[in-house]
Design a protein around this motif. Structure first.
Motif, PDB file in Angstrom:
ATOM      1  N   THR A 107      -3.232   4.397  -4.460  1.00 52.93           N
ATOM      2  CA  THR A 107      -4.401   4.423  -5.337  1.00 52.93           C
ATOM      3  C   THR A 107      -4.008   4.232  -6.797  1.00 52.93           C
ATOM      4  N   ALA A 108      -2.940   4.900  -7.211  1.00 46.40           N
ATOM      5  CA  ALA A 108      -2.513   4.826  -8.611  1.00 46.40           C
ATOM      6  C   ALA A 108      -2.105   3.418  -9.017  1.00 46.40           C
ATOM      7  N   ALA A 109      -1.674   2.605  -8.067  1.00 50.49           N
ATOM      8  CA  ALA A 109      -1.255   1.237  -8.391  1.00 50.49           C
ATOM      9  C   ALA A 109      -2.381   0.431  -9.023  1.00 50.49           C
ATOM     10  N   PHE A 110      -3.612   0.795  -8.722  1.00 53.14           N
ATOM     11  CA  PHE A 110      -4.757   0.075  -9.276  1.00 53.14           C
ATOM     12  C   PHE A 110      -5.117   0.514 -10.697  1.00 53.14           C
ATOM     13  N   SER A 111      -4.522   1.591 -11.190  1.00 53.30           N
ATOM     14  CA  SER A 111      -4.912   2.141 -12.491  1.00 53.30           C
ATOM     15  C   SER A 111      -4.816   1.134 -13.640  1.00 53.30           C
ATOM     16  N   GLY A 134      -0.336  -4.481 -13.063  1.00 56.47           N
ATOM     17  CA  GLY A 134      -1.140  -3.865 -12.011  1.00 56.47           C
ATOM     18  C   GLY A 134      -1.095  -4.656 -10.717  1.00 56.47           C
ATOM     19  N   ARG A 135      -1.203  -5.968 -10.807  1.00 59.69           N
ATOM     20  CA  ARG A 135      -1.163  -6.794  -9.599  1.00 59.69           C
ATOM     21  C   ARG A 135       0.160  -6.660  -8.876  1.00 59.69           C
ATOM     22  N   SER A 136       1.247  -6.638  -9.629  1.00 60.52           N
ATOM     23  CA  SER A 136       2.562  -6.501  -8.982  1.00 60.52           C
ATOM     24  C   SER A 136       2.682  -5.145  -8.290  1.00 60.52           C
ATOM     25  N   GLN A 137       2.138  -4.093  -8.917  1.00 59.77           N
ATOM     26  CA  GLN A 137       2.185  -2.762  -8.321  1.00 59.77           C
ATOM     27  C   GLN A 137       1.332  -2.683  -7.050  1.00 59.77           C
TER      28      GLN A 137
END
Length: 234
Positions: A107-111, A134-137
């Motif tokens: 979820t945090a990857a979208f922050s 963000g996209r890479s995460q």
């Protein structure tokens, strides 16, 4: 009293918990909150100082926040094991493991993407950096989840569980932010399709859109946010 789940729109992660309540089939009520409007009013901090959804007003009138805490509340009351598994079982351990991963790193990857999208004072250079990072995460976290899941119809067993509920509210953000094609992750794509076809998930999505679908009958209606703030806002 019936518990009241405060869920957010548009595209709130809390949508999955609405589906979980439907799967549980115990009486509950809902409160629909505009996360870009009502939730940003200072009065909302009386309910959740972190200005987030979901929030649960329990059957005892206690206010409970955080997805994992609400999930634990549901698990403790799932006596028929409709959405959970026997305590200390392998399936229960796996459900908790997946829920923890999805609710944290996944979820945090979208922050960064949400930050770029919702920036009050747009800064193109910063937004571009946030979006790239963000996209890479998000892609990396999807790669890890793809490795973690099996070949079953759902995350843990042959029926949806709390882990699937936590996932489906967030998984659609891949499309919201146009990060990548779902088919890049075959297992996740198949799981997502199974959940999208589920009646409880469809019910939750239609409620988000402001429609009045016919659910399982467990939902006993909506409560106005103002009424909840007046009664339970500390």
């Amino acid at each position: 009293m019936e518990p009241i789940l405060i869920y957010g729109y548009p595209a709130g992660s809390s949508m999955g918990l609405v589906a979980a309540f439907e799967w549980l089939r115990e009486p509950y009520r809902l409160c629909r909150v505009d996360m870009l409007g009502e939730m940003r009013d200072p009065s909302y901090k009386r309910l959740n100082p972190r200005v987030e959804t979901p929030v649960l007003v329990t059957d005892r009138g206690d206010v409970l926040t955080e997805t994992m805490a609400i999930g634990a509340w549901l698990e403790a009351r799932d006596t028929e094991r409709r959405i959970t598994f026997e305590a200390a079982s392998t399936d229960a351990d796996r459900m908790h493991q997946l829920m923890a991963f999805i609710n944290t790193g996944f979820t945090a990857a979208f922050s960064p993407l949400w930050t770029a999208m919702e920036m009050a004072d747009p800064d193109p250079a910063m937004q571009a950096s946030l979006t790239e990072f963000g996209r890479s995460q998000v892609i990396e976290r999807h790669d890890r989840l793809e490795e973690m899941i099996g070949d079953g119809k759902y995350l843990v067993a042959d029926r949806p569980s709390l882990a699937d509920a936590v996932l489906i509210g967030v998984a659609r953000w891949l499309d919201v932010h146009a990060v990548a094609n779902r088919n890049r992750w075959p297992k996740l794509s198949a799981l997502h399709a199974n959940l999208e076809a589920d009646a409880a998930v469809q019910f939750a999505c239609e409620l988000e859109e402001g429609k009045e679908p016919a659910g399982s009958g467990a939902c006993k209606g909506h409560v106005a946010l103002a009424d909840i703030l007046e009664k339970y806002g500390s």
